[in-house]
Each structure stands twice: as C-alpha cells, then as structure tokens.
Design a protein around this motif. Structure first.
Motif, PDB file in Angstrom:
ATOM      1  N   LEU A  42       0.825  -1.216   0.000  1.00 17.75           N
ATOM      2  CA  LEU A  42       0.000   0.000   0.000  1.00 17.75           C
ATOM      3  C   LEU A  42       0.861   1.268   0.000  1.00 17.75           C
ATOM      4  CD1 LEU A  42      -2.831  -1.093   2.436  1.00 17.75           C
ATOM      5  CD2 LEU A  42      -3.104  -0.510   0.011  1.00 17.75           C
ATOM      6  N   ASN A  43       1.957   1.256   0.733  1.00 19.36           N
ATOM      7  CA  ASN A  43       2.816   2.433   0.745  1.00 19.36           C
ATOM      8  C   ASN A  43       3.591   2.603  -0.554  1.00 19.36           C
ATOM      9  OD1 ASN A  43       2.846   4.175   3.234  1.00 19.36           O
ATOM     10  ND2 ASN A  43       2.671   2.115   4.075  1.00 19.36           N
ATOM     11  N   ILE A  44       3.949   1.513  -1.207  1.00 22.59           N
ATOM     12  CA  ILE A  44       4.561   1.621  -2.535  1.00 22.59           C
ATOM     13  C   ILE A  44       3.530   2.173  -3.520  1.00 22.59           C
ATOM     14  CG2 ILE A  44       5.376   0.262  -4.511  1.00 22.59           C
ATOM     15  CD1 ILE A  44       7.042  -1.354  -2.586  1.00 22.59           C
ATOM     16  N   ALA A  45       2.300   1.696  -3.435  1.00 23.76           N
ATOM     17  CA  ALA A  45       1.240   2.224  -4.303  1.00 23.76           C
ATOM     18  C   ALA A  45       1.033   3.717  -4.057  1.00 23.76           C
ATOM     19  CB  ALA A  45      -0.066   1.460  -4.071  1.00 23.76           C
ATOM     20  N   LEU A  46       1.066   4.138  -2.799  1.00 21.57           N
ATOM     21  CA  LEU A  46       0.919   5.549  -2.467  1.00 21.57           C
ATOM     22  C   LEU A  46       2.068   6.371  -3.054  1.00 21.57           C
ATOM     23  CD1 LEU A  46      -0.532   7.833  -0.918  1.00 21.57           C
ATOM     24  CD2 LEU A  46       0.793   7.169   1.098  1.00 21.57           C
ATOM     25  N   THR A  47       3.276   5.880  -2.926  1.00 16.66           N
ATOM     26  CA  THR A  47       4.443   6.583  -3.479  1.00 16.66           C
ATOM     27  C   THR A  47       4.345   6.698  -4.991  1.00 16.66           C
ATOM     28  OG1 THR A  47       5.801   5.784  -1.648  1.00 16.66           O
ATOM     29  CG2 THR A  47       6.954   6.564  -3.616  1.00 16.66           C
ATOM     30  N   ILE A  48       3.973   5.620  -5.649  1.00 16.35           N
ATOM     31  CA  ILE A  48       3.806   5.647  -7.116  1.00 16.35           C
ATOM     32  C   ILE A  48       2.704   6.633  -7.500  1.00 16.35           C
ATOM     33  CG2 ILE A  48       2.994   4.261  -9.084  1.00 16.35           C
ATOM     34  CD1 ILE A  48       4.548   1.891  -7.779  1.00 16.35           C
ATOM     35  N   TRP A  49       1.606   6.624  -6.746  1.00 20.41           N
ATOM     36  CA  TRP A  49       0.503   7.548  -7.022  1.00 20.41           C
ATOM     37  C   TRP A  49       0.976   9.003  -6.949  1.00 20.41           C
ATOM     38  CZ3 TRP A  49      -4.046   7.582  -9.187  1.00 20.41           C
ATOM     39  CH2 TRP A  49      -4.854   8.689  -9.008  1.00 20.41           C
ATOM     40  N   ILE A  50       1.700   9.324  -5.898  1.00 19.72           N
ATOM     41  CA  ILE A  50       2.163  10.702  -5.710  1.00 19.72           C
ATOM     42  C   ILE A  50       3.169  11.095  -6.795  1.00 19.72           C
ATOM     43  CG2 ILE A  50       3.518  12.196  -4.177  1.00 19.72           C
ATOM     44  CD1 ILE A  50       2.197  10.649  -1.817  1.00 19.72           C
ATOM     45  N   MET A  51       4.098  10.194  -7.124  1.00 28.17           N
ATOM     46  CA  MET A  51       5.164  10.536  -8.074  1.00 28.17           C
ATOM     47  C   MET A  51       4.686  10.572  -9.523  1.00 28.17           C
ATOM     48  SD  MET A  51       8.369   8.451  -6.428  1.00 28.17           S
ATOM     49  CE  MET A  51       9.406   8.749  -7.845  1.00 28.17           C
ATOM     50  N   TYR A  52       3.832   9.627  -9.911  1.00 24.94           N
ATOM     51  CA  TYR A  52       3.514   9.489 -11.332  1.00 24.94           C
ATOM     52  C   TYR A  52       2.118   9.976 -11.726  1.00 24.94           C
ATOM     53  CZ  TYR A  52       7.803   6.856 -11.388  1.00 24.94           C
ATOM     54  OH  TYR A  52       9.111   6.485 -11.258  1.00 24.94           O
ATOM     55  N   TYR A  53       1.214  10.117 -10.778  1.00 23.16           N
ATOM     56  CA  TYR A  53      -0.123  10.571 -11.121  1.00 23.16           C
ATOM     57  C   TYR A  53      -0.380  11.997 -10.652  1.00 23.16           C
ATOM     58  CZ  TYR A  53      -1.040   5.861 -12.628  1.00 23.16           C
ATOM     59  OH  TYR A  53      -0.976   4.666 -13.289  1.00 23.16           O
ATOM     60  N   GLU A  54      -0.014  12.304  -9.418  1.00 20.97           N
ATOM     61  CA  GLU A  54      -0.211  13.667  -8.938  1.00 20.97           C
ATOM     62  C   GLU A  54       0.810  14.608  -9.553  1.00 20.97           C
ATOM     63  OE1 GLU A  54      -0.411  13.990  -4.709  1.00 20.97           O
ATOM     64  OE2 GLU A  54      -2.187  12.727  -4.580  1.00 20.97           O
ATOM     65  N   LYS A  55       2.057  14.211  -9.611  1.00 21.92           N
ATOM     66  CA  LYS A  55       3.139  14.976 -10.244  1.00 21.92           C
ATOM     67  C   LYS A  55       3.163  16.444  -9.829  1.00 21.92           C
ATOM     68  CE  LYS A  55       2.774  12.274 -14.455  1.00 21.92           C
ATOM     69  NZ  LYS A  55       2.484  12.358 -15.870  1.00 21.92           N
ATOM     70  N   GLY A  56       2.994  16.732  -8.579  1.00 17.43           N
ATOM     71  CA  GLY A  56       3.055  18.117  -8.133  1.00 17.43           C
ATOM     72  C   GLY A  56       1.767  18.898  -8.306  1.00 17.43           C
ATOM     73  N   THR A  57       0.671  18.214  -8.591  1.00 10.17           N
ATOM     74  CA  THR A  57      -0.615  18.892  -8.755  1.00 10.17           C
ATOM     75  C   THR A  57      -1.078  19.425  -7.409  1.00 10.17           C
ATOM     76  OG1 THR A  57      -1.215  17.442 -10.592  1.00 10.17           O
ATOM     77  CG2 THR A  57      -3.011  18.635  -9.511  1.00 10.17           C
TER      78      THR A  57
END
Length: 185
Positions: A83-98
């Motif tokens: 779950l924490n890897i999924a959260l990190t991937i979400w923040i880095m690749y989907y949110e991208k500083g949004t």
C-alpha cells in the motif's frame, strides 16, 4: 497587521512553496472555481488503508501474542508495504506536483507547482484539461512575500489571473516577457 500564523521562514523553500500553494487554492476558490478532490481522495484512501492494516496487525498481535500472530503480522507488513509503494507511485507518477484541480463554467483546470533545490523560483503550470492547452510561468518568491515572511496576496492574485486567463480564454501568444509566461499546446 498580518496573521502571525501565516508567517513563513523566507529562508525555507519548502515553506515558501507550501504557503504559495495554499494561497493559490484560496485564490481560485475566491474566483468561483469548484475544487475536484479525486487525487486527494485516492491519496487519503491509500494512506488510511495502510494505517488500518498496521493497526489490525498490531491489535491482533497484542491480543493473541507474537508467536500466534507471526503469520498474520507478516501478511500485515506485506500489505502495508504494498500500500505504501502504491501511495508513493501515485504521488510521483499521477499527482506529479498537482496542487489544485477545479472547474468553472465547464472549463476544468489543473495547477501544478515545483521549485528547484536552492533556487527561490516558483514554477507554475496551469492546464485547461479539455483542450490540453497549458501555460507555464516562473516568478521569484520575493514577489509574493515581504521581508518578514508574510505573503503579499495582490501580486500573486494578479499573476494567477493572467495565467488562468491565458489558458482558459487563449489570451496570450508564444511568450509574454512581462511576467515570464510561456504558452504551450
């Protein structure tokens, strides 16, 4: 007098960026934009699931003892890790500083911000998502903060208005040297 709670350490780039991000959200809300919380909801869901898994594994271990709970603890740690890897991937690749997603009058905008380490420049990208038209602009933090660390809203609001207008209404051409906006298709 400015609110002492809003004072920022002007030597800290993360503090300057976070305060500016927060102020932009307030400015857009004041302009009538309704915020879309999809990115935040997914981030919170992944975070809460991680905490629930950790609490369940810890609670089970507490009630039955470590020896009986070893297998379930290992499973809980594995789920927590995933779950924490999924959260990190979400923040880095989907949110991208949004920092903001919202809509007004049928136009959906996405606002992203970044800063580079040791460079006190605020880099903002605003995209009108239905047309994929975007504008990227940069300004030094000194234009938004006074020497005491309080945000000066008027220049920030004027800058944001210009960027939003150029993206939503297509008002700018290739480069506007006055405020550093670059329009992209």
């Amino acid at each position: 007098m400015p609110n002492p709670k809003n004072k920022v350490n002007i030597s800290s780039l993360p503090d300057l960026k976070n305060a500016t991000d927060d102020e932009i959200v307030k400015i857009l809300a004041g302009k009538g934009y309704a915020q879309i919380f999809n990115l935040i909801d997914i981030r919170l869901t992944l975070g809460f699931l991680s905490v629930i898994v950790a609490a369940a594994a810890g609670g089970y271990d507490y009630y039955v003892g470590f020896e009986k709970a070893k297998t379930y603890t290992a499973i809980g740690v594995s789920f927590y890790f995933v779950l924490n890897i999924a959260l990190t991937i979400w923040i880095m690749y989907y949110e991208k500083g949004t920092i903001y997603q919202g809509f007004k009058d049928g136009k959906k905008i996405s606002v992203m911000s970044t800063t580079k380490k040791y460079t006190p420049i605020y880099d903002l990208k605003v995209t009108e998502t239905t047309t994929s038209q975007s504008t990227q602009a940069k300004k030094p933090f000194t234009e938004f903060f006074d020497s005491n660390g309080y945000i000066v809203r008027k220049p920030l609001e004027e800058w944001i208005d210009g960027i939003i207008t150029s993206v939503v209404h297509g008002g700018a051409t290739a480069m506007n040297s006055k405020d550093g906006r670059k329009k992209q298709k």
